[in-house]
Design a protein around this motif. Structure first.
Motif, PDB file in Angstrom:
ATOM      1  N   THR A   4       0.521  -6.342 -13.377  1.00 27.35           N
ATOM      2  CA  THR A   4       0.054  -5.150 -13.673  1.00 27.35           C
ATOM      3  C   THR A   4       0.367  -4.249 -12.401  1.00 27.35           C
ATOM      4  OG1 THR A   4      -2.094  -5.831 -12.621  1.00 27.35           O
ATOM      5  CG2 THR A   4      -1.842  -5.974 -15.303  1.00 27.35           C
ATOM      6  N   LYS A   5       0.442  -2.970 -12.633  1.00 29.07           N
ATOM      7  CA  LYS A   5       0.690  -2.025 -11.695  1.00 29.07           C
ATOM      8  C   LYS A   5      -0.550  -1.614 -10.793  1.00 29.07           C
ATOM      9  CE  LYS A   5       2.653   2.658 -11.028  1.00 29.07           C
ATOM     10  NZ  LYS A   5       3.399   3.868 -11.477  1.00 29.07           N
ATOM     11  N   GLN A  25       3.888  -4.030  -4.743  1.00 29.48           N
ATOM     12  CA  GLN A  25       3.918  -3.947  -6.005  1.00 29.48           C
ATOM     13  C   GLN A  25       3.992  -2.697  -6.743  1.00 29.48           C
ATOM     14  OE1 GLN A  25       0.223  -6.132  -6.761  1.00 29.48           O
ATOM     15  NE2 GLN A  25       0.550  -7.681  -5.494  1.00 29.48           N
ATOM     16  N   HIS A  26       3.468  -1.734  -6.220  1.00 33.84           N
ATOM     17  CA  HIS A  26       3.348  -0.476  -6.957  1.00 33.84           C
ATOM     18  C   HIS A  26       4.782   0.089  -7.084  1.00 33.84           C
ATOM     19  CE1 HIS A  26       2.847   3.863  -7.155  1.00 33.84           C
ATOM     20  NE2 HIS A  26       1.623   3.860  -7.823  1.00 33.84           N
ATOM     21  N   LYS A  27       5.519  -0.045  -5.663  1.00 32.41           N
ATOM     22  CA  LYS A  27       7.033   0.429  -5.911  1.00 32.41           C
ATOM     23  C   LYS A  27       7.802  -0.510  -6.899  1.00 32.41           C
ATOM     24  CE  LYS A  27      10.548   1.670  -2.377  1.00 32.41           C
ATOM     25  NZ  LYS A  27      11.024   1.631  -0.966  1.00 32.41           N
ATOM     26  N   LYS A  28       7.566  -1.740  -6.988  1.00 32.38           N
ATOM     27  CA  LYS A  28       8.471  -2.414  -7.886  1.00 32.38           C
ATOM     28  C   LYS A  28       8.100  -1.988  -9.411  1.00 32.38           C
ATOM     29  CE  LYS A  28       9.151  -6.920  -5.062  1.00 32.38           C
ATOM     30  NZ  LYS A  28       8.851  -8.094  -5.316  1.00 32.38           N
ATOM     31  N   ALA A  29       6.804  -2.023  -9.718  1.00 37.57           N
ATOM     32  CA  ALA A  29       6.371  -1.440 -11.068  1.00 37.57           C
ATOM     33  C   ALA A  29       6.800   0.014 -11.319  1.00 37.57           C
ATOM     34  CB  ALA A  29       4.898  -1.327 -11.126  1.00 37.57           C
ATOM     35  N   SER A  30       6.929   0.868 -10.341  1.00 37.21           N
ATOM     36  CA  SER A  30       7.252   2.158 -10.568  1.00 37.21           C
ATOM     37  C   SER A  30       8.784   1.983 -11.114  1.00 37.21           C
ATOM     38  CB  SER A  30       7.058   3.124  -9.322  1.00 37.21           C
ATOM     39  OG  SER A  30       5.752   3.203  -9.066  1.00 37.21           O
ATOM     40  N   GLU A  33       9.634   0.848 -14.329  1.00 36.65           N
ATOM     41  CA  GLU A  33       9.126   1.802 -15.409  1.00 36.65           C
ATOM     42  C   GLU A  33      10.380   2.789 -15.692  1.00 36.65           C
ATOM     43  OE1 GLU A  33       5.581   3.526 -14.404  1.00 36.65           O
ATOM     44  OE2 GLU A  33       4.197   2.160 -14.876  1.00 36.65           O
TER      45      GLU A  33
END
Length: 413
Positions: A4-5, A25-30, A33
């Motif tokens: 999950t982001k 994690q936030h950068k990978k999820a962005s 997307e």
């Protein structure tokens, strides 16, 4: 448990290690997307190509030149920021509309006065048919005319010069053929940039460099005295190069015998020998390109530079001097060109529509810069020889002020 982001608030955690982990994690999820959205959009555009066309049209970047704002009205004075080409076209359309209205009014009056005679009616019908036939021939002739292979959209049309400008500067805009340019190049007092001034003189054909006297007992000639000396010896222009910190920073151009005087600032000065892959200039008369001068002040500036070059370029030298105006900065470049065959690794030339241009499939133009390279910006236009030699209320015809650049979409040239 799936990936999950992390929310944005979690990126402000107090623990540094935890904050770094959450940011990764936030950068990978962005990135994931954006990648999924790009693939999804590609599939949709493959099914419907109109979506891609609409997206590209919507995402087209607009430059400041494309957002340029012009003055409204028919004012063609020196300080007006009007597009003279559009103004001339609008005036011609208005004149044609008035002429057509006057002609219709005359025909209506004639119809009211004349009797309903069959012979007269037949004559009117014949005149209308002849007029329609002439219009049809003109349309056919215009339709058969081919467009240029590479039309220039930036060249300056000096035929658009308004009559008020020609009356104000008769020495520049004269019906009498101007003599061949003969340029005198000099510097300010106690100058140290003799080499740079000589280098600038090589840019203008038929130029002579004379250094100003810096001897303590020497006579300090003023600009007006130098111009009087030059006029008596059949010079047409005087160039005064100014310096600061042993670099050229200003250029005053005096059109002899009595002005006007243009003051420019010089920036980004680079000598030809410092340019990568530079060439050595020859004594051939160069071709002159004047680009993007559209306002009355721009046409006046373009006419001044035109008088500095002979009107008979020597094409065997293959040299071209370009003065390209963009956002009121005049970029001065000198090149040598050569036409060669296309290499196997080069792509074909495409037009504005993205399609391959016909007629130039196997031809390429190679350029070699000769120098010097510098940028000019117009600061002031004086009526006579400098500010001291100009008299009257309109002594300063135009002057740059800082407030002129408050709106970044308005330009003077």
């Amino acid at each position: 448990m799936g990936f999950t982001k992390p929310p944005v608030q979690a990126l402000k955690a107090a623990n540094k290690l935890k904050r770094q982990e959450l940011f990764i994690q936030h950068k990978k999820a962005s990135g994931k997307e954006r990648r999924e959205a790009r693939h999804r959009r590609r599939k949709e555009e493959n099914r419907e190509p109109e979506l891609k066309t609409a997206r590209l049209a919507k995402n087209k970047t607009l430059t400041l030149d494309q957002k340029r704002v012009w003055d409204e009205g028919n004012d063609d004075s020196l300080g007006a920021q009007v597009d003279l080409e559009k103004l001339r076209r609008r005036q011609m359309e208005e004149a044609e509309a008035e002429e057509r209205a006057a002609l219709d009014a005359e025909m209506k009056d004639d119809d009211d006065e004349e009797d309903n005679d069959s012979m007269l009616d037949s004559d009117d019908d014949e005149d209308d048919e002849a007029r329609q036939a002439a219009l049809e021939k003109q349309r056919e002739k215009r339709a058969k005319r081919d467009n240029s292979v590479a039309p220039s959209t930036t060249s300056t049309n000096l035929d658009l010069t308004p009559s008020s400008l020609a009356l104000k500067f008769p020495s520049l805009f004269s019906d009498i053929p101007a003599p061949d340019p003969k340029v005198l190049v000099t510097t300010s007092l106690n100058s140290t940039i003799h080499y740079e001034a000589q280098l600038l003189g090589t840019l203008f054909p038929n130029s002579t460099y004379i250094p100003r006297s810096s001897h303590r007992y020497g006579h300090k000639y003023s600009l007006r005295e130098i111009c009087k000396f030059a006029t008596n010896r059949d010079y047409t222009t005087v160039l005064l190069v100014k310096e600061d910190l042993k670099k050229p920073t200003g250029l005053s151009v005096v059109h002899l015998p009595s002005g006007p005087t243009f003051h420019f600032s010089i920036s980004n000065w680079i000598e030809g020998r410092k340019l990568p892959g530079h060439g050595n200039p020859t004594n051939h008369y160069p071709e002159l390109l004047l680009n993007n001068f559209k306002t009355p002040l721009g046409l006046l500036t373009a006419k001044l530079f035109q008088t500095l070059f002979p009107p008979r370029p020597e094409f065997q030298g293959r040299q071209v001097v370009t003065l390209h105006n963009q956002r009121d900065y005049i970029f001065v470049r000198r090149h040598r060109y050569v036409f060669r065959e296309k290499r196997a690794t080069e792509k074909s030339i495409a037009g504005a529509d993205g399609k391959e241009m016909k007629g130039v499939e196997g031809i390429r133009a190679g350029l070699q810069e000769l120098g010097p390279r510098f940028t000019l910006k117009l600061r002031r236009v004086d009526k006579g020889i400098g500010r001291a030699g100009s008299e009257g209320e309109d002594a300063t015809q135009w002057e740059w002020k800082a407030k002129m650049e408050k709106d970044r979409k308005r330009f003077n040239l």
